[in-house]
Design a protein around this motif. Structure first.
Motif, PDB file in Angstrom:
ATOM      1  N   SER A 170     -98.429 -28.643  17.563  1.00 22.82           N
ATOM      2  CA  SER A 170     -98.963 -28.863  18.904  1.00 22.82           C
ATOM      3  C   SER A 170    -100.417 -28.433  18.999  1.00 22.82           C
ATOM      4  CB  SER A 170     -98.122 -28.094  19.935  1.00 22.82           C
ATOM      5  OG  SER A 170     -96.807 -28.608  19.986  1.00 22.82           O
ATOM      6  N   ASP A 171    -100.783 -27.370  18.283  1.00 23.57           N
ATOM      7  CA  ASP A 171    -102.178 -26.913  18.305  1.00 23.57           C
ATOM      8  C   ASP A 171    -103.120 -28.026  17.877  1.00 23.57           C
ATOM      9  OD1 ASP A 171    -101.547 -24.322  19.103  1.00 23.57           O
ATOM     10  OD2 ASP A 171    -101.263 -23.633  17.049  1.00 23.57           O
ATOM     11  N   ARG A 172    -102.737 -28.768  16.841  1.00 23.22           N
ATOM     12  CA  ARG A 172    -103.600 -29.843  16.353  1.00 23.22           C
ATOM     13  C   ARG A 172    -103.799 -30.913  17.430  1.00 23.22           C
ATOM     14  NH1 ARG A 172    -100.166 -28.567  11.972  1.00 23.22           N
ATOM     15  NH2 ARG A 172    -101.310 -27.767  10.174  1.00 23.22           N
ATOM     16  N   VAL A 173    -102.707 -31.257  18.095  1.00 20.45           N
ATOM     17  CA  VAL A 173    -102.793 -32.254  19.163  1.00 20.45           C
ATOM     18  C   VAL A 173    -103.693 -31.743  20.287  1.00 20.45           C
ATOM     19  CG1 VAL A 173    -101.482 -33.519  20.913  1.00 20.45           C
ATOM     20  CG2 VAL A 173    -100.521 -33.207  18.630  1.00 20.45           C
ATOM     21  N   TYR A 174    -103.475 -30.496  20.703  1.00 24.01           N
ATOM     22  CA  TYR A 174    -104.225 -29.951  21.830  1.00 24.01           C
ATOM     23  C   TYR A 174    -105.706 -29.776  21.503  1.00 24.01           C
ATOM     24  CZ  TYR A 174     -99.572 -28.933  23.698  1.00 24.01           C
ATOM     25  OH  TYR A 174     -98.279 -29.032  24.148  1.00 24.01           O
ATOM     26  N   LEU A 175    -106.019 -29.430  20.260  1.00 32.36           N
ATOM     27  CA  LEU A 175    -107.426 -29.269  19.890  1.00 32.36           C
ATOM     28  C   LEU A 175    -108.164 -30.603  19.924  1.00 32.36           C
ATOM     29  CD1 LEU A 175    -107.240 -26.658  16.971  1.00 32.36           C
ATOM     30  CD2 LEU A 175    -108.174 -26.332  19.272  1.00 32.36           C
ATOM     31  N   VAL A 176    -107.494 -31.652  19.482  1.00 32.72           N
ATOM     32  CA  VAL A 176    -108.118 -32.975  19.551  1.00 32.72           C
ATOM     33  C   VAL A 176    -108.318 -33.377  21.010  1.00 32.72           C
ATOM     34  CG1 VAL A 176    -107.805 -35.431  19.057  1.00 32.72           C
ATOM     35  CG2 VAL A 176    -107.258 -33.738  17.306  1.00 32.72           C
ATOM     36  N   ALA A 177    -107.286 -33.188  21.839  1.00 31.40           N
ATOM     37  CA  ALA A 177    -107.385 -33.544  23.258  1.00 31.40           C
ATOM     38  C   ALA A 177    -108.498 -32.755  23.934  1.00 31.40           C
ATOM     39  CB  ALA A 177    -106.051 -33.285  23.951  1.00 31.40           C
ATOM     40  N   ALA A 178    -108.552 -31.449  23.677  1.00 35.24           N
ATOM     41  CA  ALA A 178    -109.558 -30.596  24.309  1.00 35.24           C
ATOM     42  C   ALA A 178    -110.964 -30.992  23.888  1.00 35.24           C
ATOM     43  CB  ALA A 178    -109.297 -29.130  23.945  1.00 35.24           C
ATOM     44  N   THR A 179    -111.150 -31.280  22.611  1.00 32.90           N
ATOM     45  CA  THR A 179    -112.471 -31.660  22.102  1.00 32.90           C
ATOM     46  C   THR A 179    -112.950 -32.956  22.747  1.00 32.90           C
ATOM     47  OG1 THR A 179    -112.067 -30.568  19.983  1.00 32.90           O
ATOM     48  CG2 THR A 179    -113.785 -32.258  20.033  1.00 32.90           C
ATOM     49  N   ILE A 180    -112.073 -33.936  22.811  1.00 35.78           N
ATOM     50  CA  ILE A 180    -112.456 -35.230  23.367  1.00 35.78           C
ATOM     51  C   ILE A 180    -112.813 -35.100  24.845  1.00 35.78           C
ATOM     52  CG2 ILE A 180    -111.617 -37.547  23.934  1.00 35.78           C
ATOM     53  CD1 ILE A 180    -110.051 -37.490  21.311  1.00 35.78           C
ATOM     54  N   ILE A 181    -111.980 -34.400  25.620  1.00 36.81           N
ATOM     55  CA  ILE A 181    -112.268 -34.236  27.052  1.00 36.81           C
ATOM     56  C   ILE A 181    -113.590 -33.498  27.249  1.00 36.81           C
ATOM     57  CG2 ILE A 181    -111.515 -33.101  29.174  1.00 36.81           C
ATOM     58  CD1 ILE A 181    -108.630 -33.646  28.314  1.00 36.81           C
ATOM     59  N   ALA A 182    -113.813 -32.427  26.472  1.00 39.34           N
ATOM     60  CA  ALA A 182    -115.023 -31.613  26.645  1.00 39.34           C
ATOM     61  C   ALA A 182    -116.289 -32.361  26.273  1.00 39.34           C
ATOM     62  CB  ALA A 182    -114.907 -30.336  25.811  1.00 39.34           C
ATOM     63  N   THR A 183    -116.196 -33.310  25.353  1.00 35.56           N
ATOM     64  CA  THR A 183    -117.408 -34.008  24.890  1.00 35.56           C
ATOM     65  C   THR A 183    -117.621 -35.354  25.568  1.00 35.56           C
ATOM     66  OG1 THR A 183    -116.138 -34.883  23.014  1.00 35.56           O
ATOM     67  CG2 THR A 183    -117.445 -32.912  22.624  1.00 35.56           C
ATOM     68  N   LEU A 184    -116.705 -35.758  26.463  1.00 30.20           N
ATOM     69  CA  LEU A 184    -116.891 -37.022  27.171  1.00 30.20           C
ATOM     70  C   LEU A 184    -117.999 -36.924  28.221  1.00 30.20           C
ATOM     71  CD1 LEU A 184    -113.282 -38.425  27.783  1.00 30.20           C
ATOM     72  CD2 LEU A 184    -115.100 -39.458  26.436  1.00 30.20           C
ATOM     73  N   GLY A 185    -117.941 -35.850  29.028  1.00 32.57           N
ATOM     74  CA  GLY A 185    -118.918 -35.713  30.101  1.00 32.57           C
ATOM     75  C   GLY A 185    -118.669 -36.704  31.228  1.00 32.57           C
ATOM     76  N   SER A 233     -96.372 -32.042  24.183  1.00 32.76           N
ATOM     77  CA  SER A 233     -97.519 -32.358  23.329  1.00 32.76           C
ATOM     78  C   SER A 233     -97.800 -33.857  23.333  1.00 32.76           C
ATOM     79  CB  SER A 233     -97.275 -31.878  21.887  1.00 32.76           C
ATOM     80  OG  SER A 233     -96.096 -32.445  21.365  1.00 32.76           O
ATOM     81  N   VAL A 234     -96.738 -34.665  23.377  1.00 34.43           N
ATOM     82  CA  VAL A 234     -96.920 -36.106  23.446  1.00 34.43           C
ATOM     83  C   VAL A 234     -97.452 -36.490  24.825  1.00 34.43           C
ATOM     84  CG1 VAL A 234     -95.799 -38.351  23.175  1.00 34.43           C
ATOM     85  CG2 VAL A 234     -95.026 -36.403  21.819  1.00 34.43           C
ATOM     86  N   TYR A 235     -96.964 -35.806  25.854  1.00 30.97           N
ATOM     87  CA  TYR A 235     -97.440 -36.054  27.212  1.00 30.97           C
ATOM     88  C   TYR A 235     -98.940 -35.827  27.308  1.00 30.97           C
ATOM     89  CZ  TYR A 235     -98.467 -35.011  32.084  1.00 30.97           C
ATOM     90  OH  TYR A 235     -99.040 -34.974  33.329  1.00 30.97           O
ATOM     91  N   MET A 236     -99.437 -34.795  26.640  1.00 28.90           N
ATOM     92  CA  MET A 236    -100.871 -34.523  26.676  1.00 28.90           C
ATOM     93  C   MET A 236    -101.655 -35.689  26.070  1.00 28.90           C
ATOM     94  SD  MET A 236    -103.260 -32.630  27.665  1.00 28.90           S
ATOM     95  CE  MET A 236    -102.184 -31.327  28.255  1.00 28.90           C
TER      96      MET A 236
END
Length: 680
Positions: free
Chosen positions: A228-243, A434-437
């Motif tokens: 789940s950490d891997r999924v959440y890190l990808v999600a967090a990175t993408i959201i944070a860098t979208l702007g 994790s899939v929901y995220m």
């Protein structure tokens, strides 16, 4: 023969002279344009991959009268025929057959180099539209300097590939008095539907290669990170860098300092940026809190934020994700991006008993087929009771917006309709957090259609109402699409029964293990047919989920709200040959090939279900059969065209002919043998 000497210094002197004459504030290779663009180009400097210049020879930031800023990147070369290298599709040839940067072309040809750096701007900045200019030249037989110019538009709209604007003999279109007219010409550039599809497929192949690289790095090199950490890190990175333009600046790699100071750790910085993004996007408060809480659990742990040799693990993973994937999600592909991400990520993890083994996401071309079979249009209300990464809802949203654009001529009305589609006309349920995220992230990437993606058990908890916004109103579903977990009761038909029983009318298309239609879901099927009509049963290729599952699947299409009668015609289609050839090579850049009119075959299936046998063209006649089922049976949904074993007159004639030929042959052979024995 003497080597031809480069005239690049003379070309640089010529073009820089023009820019000076036009009164433009241009910057040369070593000079700074602005911090954001400088950082983007510096990122690509370390990724040159070969010899040659690492930065554009000249760069500008020009502004239209409407205050829109345009980066202009110029690359010089000094040899004849070194302006641009195109591939066999007449596109700038900057990728190899393995979907890796073609550094030979990038370093050798002026336009190719400029387009390469334009992609750096798309990848690492908030700019989404760039002009890439290549200029080269040579001395003719009389010693006079000749020059050639290539001007290309590079943007998220053309997937960073680049389109030639026009032919030019100088750069006077950059003059302040000419620039607005030039941009008007750029704005008229468009791609055909076929070109868009081709570019999307090309980009998707690149995405697959990048995902393989990313997951290999994270899985093999980063210790202590759970699934789940891997999924959440990808999600967090993408959201944070979208702007959010004008509201929230994208988080840059340089913003993470790997500090151990309280509230200033890398995780704290990312959490604040995510919070700002969700606020600016007006995501419902309950959903905001849930997303932040879920991601915070991973982002704020001590180990991932602890600096080791001056860098935290979080910054290292964040950097990998931005470098490998940024160009794709910033361009905003209308594809099931996170579905690909999910499939690729979990392919590296080697689950054994985990429930996630039962989650197999639908390929995008199958998702579009389901959406079209469910007759989705701009006025549809679509739901999915096991939404996974929301790939089916993304496909539905795309189809709805295409239909809206084709039928609404007022720009204001179209904008309002698209907002309504995203906010009110899609609903998905996913029980695995994790899939929901990933589902939420996917819908945000595709345009914020995330308001009614719910983290709920659709069978136990869902009451049919909106999850956010109109929480007291029933969701007026008239289209249902589904790829259920096959371990659920009735191979997943339990989801179908509940969803269709909550709909008053409409259509449904589901892809499911075909044993659901031949005995594993009898009671579910009989109850479904009391309120819905089975229109079609489509046998799909057995390798459609290659690498994930090898079970035989069927698509079942329903008309909702009308009980199935014994004499209702059901269209049985054998789609085992869908025109695609699939492989399962781990290191391959592409495992899907259109080998026999695949796109046309998928269109044909939709037409066959809607219209009937007169639409047969690519499928064989024996692949299509109209028959009936018994509504009280529940196990007769998988039928094929009956084989007629009765002999015809022609069969009889051929048999007699073959027999007579055999008799004559034997008679002649016996006669010859007798003559030999008598010595004749």
């Amino acid at each position: 023969m003497a080597k031809v000497q480069s005239v690049e210094p003379k070309i640089a002197n010529l073009v820089n002279g023009w820019l000076k004459e036009y009164g433009l504030d241009y910057k040369l290779e070593q000079e700074s344009l602005n911090h954001e663009i400088d950082c983007a180009l510096k990122e690509y400097e370390s990724k040159c991959g070969g010899t040659g210049g690492n930065r554009p020879d000249a760069k500008l930031l020009l502004e239209t009268k409407s205050l829109e800023k345009w980066p202009i990147l110029i690359e010089y070369k000094g040899y004849k025929d070194k302006l641009v290298k195109l591939d066999n599709k007449n596109q700038v040839d900057n990728r190899t057959a393995k979907n890796e940067p073609n550094f030979k072309n990038i370093n050798t040809y002026a336009v190719n180099g400029a387009v390469h750096y334009a992609n750096a701007i798309l990848h690492y900045t908030s700019y989404t539209r760039v002009i890439a200019i290549g200029v080269t030249g040579y001395k003719d037989d009389s010693g006079e300097l000749r020059h050639e110019i290539g001007v290309y538009y590079v943007s998220k709209d053309n997937f960073g590939i680049g389109q030639e604007v026009s032919k030019y003999t100088d750069l006077s279109f950059l003059r302040p008095e000419n620039f607005d007219n030039f941009i008007q010409a750029v704005n008229t550039l468009s791609l055909t539907v076929d070109e868009i599809e081709e570019l999307k497929e090309k980009r998707e192949r690149e995405i697959n290669a990048s995902l393989v690289k990313l997951n290999n790095d994270i899985y093999k090199k980063e210790k202590g990170l759970g699934e789940s950490d891997r999924v959440y890190l990808v999600a967090a990175t993408i959201i944070a860098t979208l702007g959010v333009p004008g509201k929230v600046a994208p988080l840059e790699k340089g913003d993470l300092k790997s500090s151990s100071e309280k509230d200033s750790r890398d995780g704290d910085i990312i959490v604040r940026k995510i919070s700002a993004f969700l606020d600016a996007k007006n995501i419902p408060q309950d959903k905001r809190d849930m997303i932040k809480r879920t991601l915070e659990n991973t982002l704020t742990t001590e180990n991932i934020n602890k600096p080791v040799e001056g860098e935290s693990q979080l910054k290292r993973v964040f950097t990998k994700i931005v470098d490998d994937l940024g160009i794709y999600y910033k361009i905003g592909l209308t594809t099931d991006f996170t579905g690909k991400l999910f499939n690729e990520m979990y392919s590296w993890l080697g689950f054994t008993q985990d429930k996630l083994n039962d989650v197999v996401l639908t390929p995008s071309y199958v998702a579009r087929l389901l959406v079209r079979l469910a007759r989705v249009n701009r006025n549809s209300y679509v739901w999915d009771f096991a939404t996974g990464s929301a790939g089916l809802l993304v496909a539905a949203m795309n189809e709805m917006m295409i239909d809206a654009k084709n039928n609404i001529s007022s720009p204001d009305e179209l904008e309002q309709k698209i907002l309504q589609i995203k906010a009110e006309q899609l609903l998905g349920l996913e029980v695995l957090s994790s899939v929901y995220m990933l589902a939420v992230l996917n819908m945000i990437l595709m345009g914020d259609g995330s308001s009614n993606i719910l983290n709920e058990d659709s069978i136990v908890n869902f009451n049919g109402k909106y999850g956010f916004g109109k929480t007291n109103e029933d969701f007026p579903a008239n289209a249902f699409v589904l790829n259920p977990p096959y371990s659920a009761p009735g191979n997943g038909m339990v989801f179908v029964e509940k969803a269709l029983s909550m709909m008053k009318y409409g259509y449904a298309a589901i892809i499911i293990q075909n044993s659901a239609g031949s005995g594993k879901a009898i009671e579910f099927n009989k109850r479904i047919l009391k309120h819905s009509t089975l229109l079609a049963s489509i046998k799909m290729p057995i390798d459609i989920f290659i690498g994930k599952s090898s079970v035989q699947t069927n698509i079942y299409v329903f008309k909702v709200g009308e009980a199935h009668q014994k004499d209702n015609i059901v269209k049985f289609i054998d789609f085992s040959n869908d025109g695609y050839t699939r492989t399962n090579r781990k290191k391959a850049s592409n495992n899907l090939f259109d080998s026999d009119h695949a796109k046309e075959r998928y269109e044909e299936v939709v037409d066959l279900v809607r219209v009937g046998s007169n639409k047969l063209k690519y499928l064989d006649a024996q692949d299509y059969y109209e028959g009936t089922i018994d509504p009280s049976n529940g196990a007769d949904w998988n039928q094929s065209a009956p084989i007629d074993t009765r002999p015809t007159l022609e069969d009889f004639k051929k048999t007699v002919s073959d027999y007579l030929a055999w008799e004559v042959s034997n008679l002649l052979r016996n006669t010859i043998n007798e003559d030999k024995c008598l010595g004749k």
